[in-house]
Design a protein around this motif. Structure first.
Motif, PDB file in Angstrom:
ATOM      1  N   THR A   1       0.829  -1.200   0.000  1.00  0.00           N
ATOM      2  CA  THR A   1       0.000   0.000   0.000  1.00  0.00           C
ATOM      3  C   THR A   1       0.867   1.254   0.000  1.00  0.00           C
ATOM      4  O   THR A   1       0.581   2.212  -0.725  1.00  0.00           O
ATOM      5  CB  THR A   1      -0.946   0.002   1.222  1.00  0.00           C
ATOM      6  OG1 THR A   1      -1.759  -1.172   1.172  1.00  0.00           O
ATOM      7  CG2 THR A   1      -1.831   1.227   1.235  1.00  0.00           C
ATOM      8  N   ALA A   2       1.919   1.254   0.773  1.00  0.00           N
ATOM      9  CA  ALA A   2       2.829   2.402   0.798  1.00  0.00           C
ATOM     10  C   ALA A   2       3.493   2.592  -0.561  1.00  0.00           C
ATOM     11  O   ALA A   2       3.665   3.720  -1.032  1.00  0.00           O
ATOM     12  CB  ALA A   2       3.886   2.219   1.878  1.00  0.00           C
ATOM     13  N   LEU A   3       3.839   1.503  -1.223  1.00  0.00           N
ATOM     14  CA  LEU A   3       4.422   1.575  -2.558  1.00  0.00           C
ATOM     15  C   LEU A   3       3.403   2.148  -3.535  1.00  0.00           C
ATOM     16  O   LEU A   3       3.721   3.019  -4.347  1.00  0.00           O
ATOM     17  CB  LEU A   3       4.883   0.185  -3.006  1.00  0.00           C
ATOM     18  CG  LEU A   3       5.482   0.072  -4.396  1.00  0.00           C
ATOM     19  CD1 LEU A   3       6.684   0.989  -4.562  1.00  0.00           C
ATOM     20  CD2 LEU A   3       5.864  -1.368  -4.677  1.00  0.00           C
TER      21      LEU A   3
ATOM     22  N   LEU B   1      11.346  -0.826 -14.011  1.00  0.00           N
ATOM     23  CA  LEU B   1      12.025  -1.574 -12.960  1.00  0.00           C
ATOM     24  C   LEU B   1      12.873  -0.643 -12.104  1.00  0.00           C
ATOM     25  O   LEU B   1      12.947  -0.801 -10.883  1.00  0.00           O
ATOM     26  CB  LEU B   1      12.891  -2.677 -13.571  1.00  0.00           C
ATOM     27  CG  LEU B   1      13.634  -3.586 -12.601  1.00  0.00           C
ATOM     28  CD1 LEU B   1      12.659  -4.280 -11.654  1.00  0.00           C
ATOM     29  CD2 LEU B   1      14.450  -4.611 -13.354  1.00  0.00           C
ATOM     30  N   GLY B   2      13.483   0.363 -12.730  1.00  0.00           N
ATOM     31  CA  GLY B   2      14.298   1.325 -11.988  1.00  0.00           C
ATOM     32  C   GLY B   2      13.489   2.076 -10.948  1.00  0.00           C
ATOM     33  O   GLY B   2      13.952   2.306  -9.831  1.00  0.00           O
ATOM     34  N   VAL B   3      12.269   2.462 -11.317  1.00  0.00           N
ATOM     35  CA  VAL B   3      11.381   3.150 -10.373  1.00  0.00           C
ATOM     36  C   VAL B   3      11.061   2.221  -9.202  1.00  0.00           C
ATOM     37  O   VAL B   3      11.146   2.609  -8.043  1.00  0.00           O
ATOM     38  CB  VAL B   3      10.076   3.610 -11.070  1.00  0.00           C
ATOM     39  CG1 VAL B   3       9.059   4.121 -10.064  1.00  0.00           C
ATOM     40  CG2 VAL B   3      10.370   4.675 -12.113  1.00  0.00           C
TER      41      VAL B   3
ATOM     42  N   LEU C   1      12.139   2.766  -5.222  1.00  0.00           N
ATOM     43  CA  LEU C   1      11.159   2.887  -4.150  1.00  0.00           C
ATOM     44  C   LEU C   1      11.296   1.770  -3.116  1.00  0.00           C
ATOM     45  O   LEU C   1      10.890   1.928  -1.968  1.00  0.00           O
ATOM     46  CB  LEU C   1       9.738   2.905  -4.723  1.00  0.00           C
ATOM     47  CG  LEU C   1       9.373   4.147  -5.522  1.00  0.00           C
ATOM     48  CD1 LEU C   1       8.032   3.947  -6.214  1.00  0.00           C
ATOM     49  CD2 LEU C   1       9.323   5.379  -4.623  1.00  0.00           C
ATOM     50  N   CYS C   2      11.848   0.644  -3.522  1.00  0.00           N
ATOM     51  CA  CYS C   2      11.992  -0.503  -2.616  1.00  0.00           C
ATOM     52  C   CYS C   2      13.374  -0.583  -1.982  1.00  0.00           C
ATOM     53  O   CYS C   2      13.665  -1.541  -1.264  1.00  0.00           O
ATOM     54  CB  CYS C   2      11.712  -1.801  -3.370  1.00  0.00           C
ATOM     55  SG  CYS C   2      10.027  -1.959  -3.949  1.00  0.00           S
ATOM     56  N   ALA C   3      14.224   0.387  -2.224  1.00  0.00           N
ATOM     57  CA  ALA C   3      15.612   0.329  -1.748  1.00  0.00           C
ATOM     58  C   ALA C   3      15.711   0.140  -0.238  1.00  0.00           C
ATOM     59  O   ALA C   3      16.577  -0.590   0.242  1.00  0.00           O
ATOM     60  CB  ALA C   3      16.369   1.581  -2.166  1.00  0.00           C
ATOM     61  N   THR C   4      14.817   0.753   0.510  1.00  0.00           N
ATOM     62  CA  THR C   4      14.885   0.641   1.964  1.00  0.00           C
ATOM     63  C   THR C   4      14.077  -0.539   2.498  1.00  0.00           C
ATOM     64  O   THR C   4      14.233  -0.912   3.658  1.00  0.00           O
ATOM     65  CB  THR C   4      14.392   1.928   2.647  1.00  0.00           C
ATOM     66  OG1 THR C   4      13.045   2.169   2.243  1.00  0.00           O
ATOM     67  CG2 THR C   4      15.270   3.109   2.263  1.00  0.00           C
ATOM     68  N   GLU C   5      13.218  -1.114   1.656  1.00  0.00           N
ATOM     69  CA  GLU C   5      12.386  -2.253   2.064  1.00  0.00           C
ATOM     70  C   GLU C   5      12.471  -3.356   1.006  1.00  0.00           C
ATOM     71  O   GLU C   5      11.542  -3.544   0.219  1.00  0.00           O
ATOM     72  CB  GLU C   5      10.919  -1.807   2.231  1.00  0.00           C
ATOM     73  CG  GLU C   5      10.673  -0.862   3.375  1.00  0.00           C
ATOM     74  CD  GLU C   5      10.742  -1.546   4.721  1.00  0.00           C
ATOM     75  OE1 GLU C   5      10.601  -2.783   4.783  1.00  0.00           O
ATOM     76  OE2 GLU C   5      10.952  -0.842   5.710  1.00  0.00           O
ATOM     77  N   PRO C   6      13.562  -4.104   0.962  1.00  0.00           N
ATOM     78  CA  PRO C   6      13.717  -5.129  -0.077  1.00  0.00           C
ATOM     79  C   PRO C   6      12.614  -6.188  -0.078  1.00  0.00           C
ATOM     80  O   PRO C   6      12.321  -6.772  -1.109  1.00  0.00           O
ATOM     81  CB  PRO C   6      15.066  -5.753   0.215  1.00  0.00           C
ATOM     82  CG  PRO C   6      15.701  -4.960   1.286  1.00  0.00           C
ATOM     83  CD  PRO C   6      14.695  -4.021   1.843  1.00  0.00           C
TER      84      PRO C   6
ATOM     85  N   GLN D   1       7.464  -9.062  -3.026  1.00  0.00           N
ATOM     86  CA  GLN D   1       6.012  -9.196  -3.071  1.00  0.00           C
ATOM     87  C   GLN D   1       5.403  -8.534  -4.308  1.00  0.00           C
ATOM     88  O   GLN D   1       4.276  -8.842  -4.676  1.00  0.00           O
ATOM     89  CB  GLN D   1       5.380  -8.549  -1.839  1.00  0.00           C
ATOM     90  CG  GLN D   1       5.755  -9.202  -0.543  1.00  0.00           C
ATOM     91  CD  GLN D   1       5.202  -8.428   0.644  1.00  0.00           C
ATOM     92  OE1 GLN D   1       4.442  -7.486   0.495  1.00  0.00           O
ATOM     93  NE2 GLN D   1       5.592  -8.836   1.832  1.00  0.00           N
ATOM     94  N   ALA D   2       6.136  -7.638  -4.923  1.00  0.00           N
ATOM     95  CA  ALA D   2       5.608  -6.865  -6.048  1.00  0.00           C
ATOM     96  C   ALA D   2       5.444  -7.748  -7.284  1.00  0.00           C
ATOM     97  O   ALA D   2       6.314  -8.551  -7.599  1.00  0.00           O
ATOM     98  CB  ALA D   2       6.535  -5.701  -6.355  1.00  0.00           C
TER      99      ALA D   2
END
Length: 61
Positions: A3-5, A19-21, A25-30, A35-36
């Motif tokens: 949801t935050a993503l 994929l870069g985006v 956005l997931c850099a701090t939450e791998p 799950q994406a």
């Protein structure tokens, strides 16, 4: 987490999703990256955000 993503992606709904985006956005939450779902070809960030929200709500089109 998804949801935050989706919220972050909704800030620029017309921009192309890549994929870069997603990685940025997931850099701090791998764990979110794991799950994406796959990014549909040609999807915008808004469309991908909608896909994430449907997954969170457990709606499978």
């Amino acid at each position: 987490m998804l949801t935050a993503l989706a919220d972050a992606l909704s800030e620029h709904p017309e921009e192309e999703m890549s994929l870069g985006v997603l990685l940025g956005l997931c850099a701090t939450e791998p764990a979110v990256f794991d799950q994406a779902p796959e990014i549909p070809e040609g999807a915008t960030q808004g469309e991908y955000a909608l896909k994430l929200r449907l997954i969170v709500l457990e709606v499978h089109p």
